[in-house]
Design a protein around this motif. Structure first.
Motif, PDB file in Angstrom:
ATOM      1  N   TYR A  34       0.902  -1.197  -0.123  1.00  0.00           N
ATOM      2  CA  TYR A  34      -0.029   0.143   0.052  1.00  0.00           C
ATOM      3  C   TYR A  34       0.737   1.230  -0.028  1.00  0.00           C
ATOM      4  O   TYR A  34       0.350   2.285  -0.594  1.00  0.00           O
ATOM      5  CB  TYR A  34      -0.886   0.027   1.293  1.00  0.00           C
ATOM      6  CG  TYR A  34      -1.842   1.125   1.581  1.00  0.00           C
ATOM      7  CD1 TYR A  34      -3.188   1.051   0.944  1.00  0.00           C
ATOM      8  CD2 TYR A  34      -1.393   2.259   2.042  1.00  0.00           C
ATOM      9  CE1 TYR A  34      -3.941   2.228   0.956  1.00  0.00           C
ATOM     10  CE2 TYR A  34      -2.155   3.493   2.048  1.00  0.00           C
ATOM     11  CZ  TYR A  34      -3.512   3.089   1.602  1.00  0.00           C
ATOM     12  OH  TYR A  34      -4.305   4.510   1.863  1.00  0.00           O
ATOM     13  N   SER A  62      -8.934   5.540  -6.468  1.00  0.00           N
ATOM     14  CA  SER A  62      -9.367   5.136  -7.849  1.00  0.00           C
ATOM     15  C   SER A  62     -10.946   4.614  -7.520  1.00  0.00           C
ATOM     16  O   SER A  62     -11.344   4.503  -6.514  1.00  0.00           O
ATOM     17  CB  SER A  62      -8.572   3.869  -8.241  1.00  0.00           C
ATOM     18  OG  SER A  62      -8.578   2.821  -7.177  1.00  0.00           O
ATOM     19  N   PRO A  63     -11.472   4.538  -8.768  1.00  0.00           N
ATOM     20  CA  PRO A  63     -12.685   3.881  -8.972  1.00  0.00           C
ATOM     21  C   PRO A  63     -13.040   2.558  -7.828  1.00  0.00           C
ATOM     22  O   PRO A  63     -14.081   2.540  -7.110  1.00  0.00           O
ATOM     23  CB  PRO A  63     -13.242   3.713 -10.251  1.00  0.00           C
ATOM     24  CG  PRO A  63     -12.350   4.618 -10.808  1.00  0.00           C
ATOM     25  CD  PRO A  63     -10.931   4.851 -10.241  1.00  0.00           C
ATOM     26  N   GLN A  64     -12.164   1.882  -7.945  1.00  0.00           N
ATOM     27  CA  GLN A  64     -11.935   0.644  -7.051  1.00  0.00           C
ATOM     28  C   GLN A  64     -12.142   0.743  -5.836  1.00  0.00           C
ATOM     29  O   GLN A  64     -12.789   0.073  -4.744  1.00  0.00           O
ATOM     30  CB  GLN A  64     -10.932  -0.537  -7.425  1.00  0.00           C
ATOM     31  CG  GLN A  64     -11.132  -1.956  -6.985  1.00  0.00           C
ATOM     32  CD  GLN A  64     -10.047  -2.626  -7.396  1.00  0.00           C
ATOM     33  OE1 GLN A  64      -9.094  -2.197  -8.207  1.00  0.00           O
ATOM     34  NE2 GLN A  64      -9.710  -3.895  -6.958  1.00  0.00           N
ATOM     35  N   VAL A  65     -11.117   1.884  -5.375  1.00  0.00           N
ATOM     36  CA  VAL A  65     -10.990   2.086  -3.794  1.00  0.00           C
ATOM     37  C   VAL A  65     -12.403   2.854  -3.461  1.00  0.00           C
ATOM     38  O   VAL A  65     -12.761   2.447  -2.232  1.00  0.00           O
ATOM     39  CB  VAL A  65      -9.636   3.061  -3.756  1.00  0.00           C
ATOM     40  CG1 VAL A  65      -9.845   3.792  -1.989  1.00  0.00           C
ATOM     41  CG2 VAL A  65      -8.498   2.320  -3.966  1.00  0.00           C
ATOM     42  N   LEU A  72     -15.295   2.195  -4.622  1.00  0.00           N
ATOM     43  CA  LEU A  72     -16.396   1.151  -4.615  1.00  0.00           C
ATOM     44  C   LEU A  72     -16.070   0.357  -3.062  1.00  0.00           C
ATOM     45  O   LEU A  72     -17.014  -0.151  -2.590  1.00  0.00           O
ATOM     46  CB  LEU A  72     -16.193   0.262  -5.722  1.00  0.00           C
ATOM     47  CG  LEU A  72     -17.421  -0.995  -5.723  1.00  0.00           C
ATOM     48  CD1 LEU A  72     -18.644  -0.496  -5.819  1.00  0.00           C
ATOM     49  CD2 LEU A  72     -17.115  -1.506  -7.022  1.00  0.00           C
ATOM     50  N   THR A  73     -14.918  -0.111  -2.962  1.00  0.00           N
ATOM     51  CA  THR A  73     -14.693  -0.888  -1.917  1.00  0.00           C
ATOM     52  C   THR A  73     -14.900  -0.438  -0.700  1.00  0.00           C
ATOM     53  O   THR A  73     -15.522  -0.835   0.475  1.00  0.00           O
ATOM     54  CB  THR A  73     -13.130  -1.259  -1.500  1.00  0.00           C
ATOM     55  OG1 THR A  73     -12.740  -1.916  -3.233  1.00  0.00           O
ATOM     56  CG2 THR A  73     -12.856  -2.174  -0.568  1.00  0.00           C
TER      57      THR A  73
END
Length: 207
Positions: free
Chosen positions: A54, A62-65, A67-68
């Motif tokens: 990390y 980011s979009p993934q971050v 969303l998570t």
């Protein structure tokens, strides 16, 4: 009102429903500590490797971050809200509350086991803001959901036919709106503040 009484106390009033669910949460915390103590030493090494990666990546948003993080914020409060529409929520809401306490406690204990006293600060960086927001929102939704679920159960078993069914009126939806607003604000704050706080802690622990 047909309140069930025991020892002069109205056990169906909100404070006692809150107390009942809080006991399941505390039981989950206790079990999380027990199981974390039995976790293999390799878990600490994996956690150390994850935090090192990390730090190297930079922990950018980011979009993934996003969303998570959104899943982590909304999963328990939203599940508690939805269980209010089903009679099975009478059983599953206490179980969900215990699971909430268990996984939170297990995660925090893994940090402290891997990094000692410094793990407390790391756990605060990772879970502090989230817990400060999600816990009140969870119980804000879980307590009335349990009441509504209990009312549905009574109707399903032929009791309370003369009383009004579980009502999902203005207060019900106002609580959802308030919880959603707080969760969204907490999510945005964490995305802006927590990565930097965590990065500072990691640089201190992993120079």
């Amino acid at each position: 009102m047909n309140w069930k009484k025991h020892g002069g106390l109205d056990w169906e009033r909100p404070p006692f429903r809150l107390l009942f669910l809080a006991l399941f949460f505390l039981a989950g915390i206790f079990l999380g500590q027990v199981f974390a103590g039995r976790a293999p030493a390799a878990a600490g090494e994996e956690l150390d490797r994850y935090l090192s990666d990390y730090l190297q990546v930079g922990g950018g948003v980011s979009p993934q971050v996003v969303l998570t993080a959104a899943i982590l914020y909304f999963r328990y409060p939203l599940a508690a809200f939805l269980l209010g529409f089903a009679s099975i929520g009478v059983v599953f809401l206490p179980v969900l509350t215990g699971a909430f306490g268990f996984f939170l406690s297990f995660s925090v204990c893994c940090f402290t086991a891997a990094f000692g006293t410094d793990g407390v600060l790391l756990a605060l960086a990772v879970f502090g803001l989230r817990c400060a927001v999600t816990l009140p929102c969870y119980f804000l939704l879980a307590v009335p959901s349990w009441e509504a679920s209990a009312a549905l159960t009574s109707l399903a078993f032929g009791r309370g036919r003369r009383s009004a069914p579980a009502l999902y009126g203005r207060d019900w939806w106002s609580r959802l709106g308030l919880a959603a607003g707080l969760l969204l604000a907490g999510l945005c704050a964490e995305l802006m503040l927590s990565p930097e706080f965590l990065r500072i802690m990691l640089e201190r622990l992993m120079p």
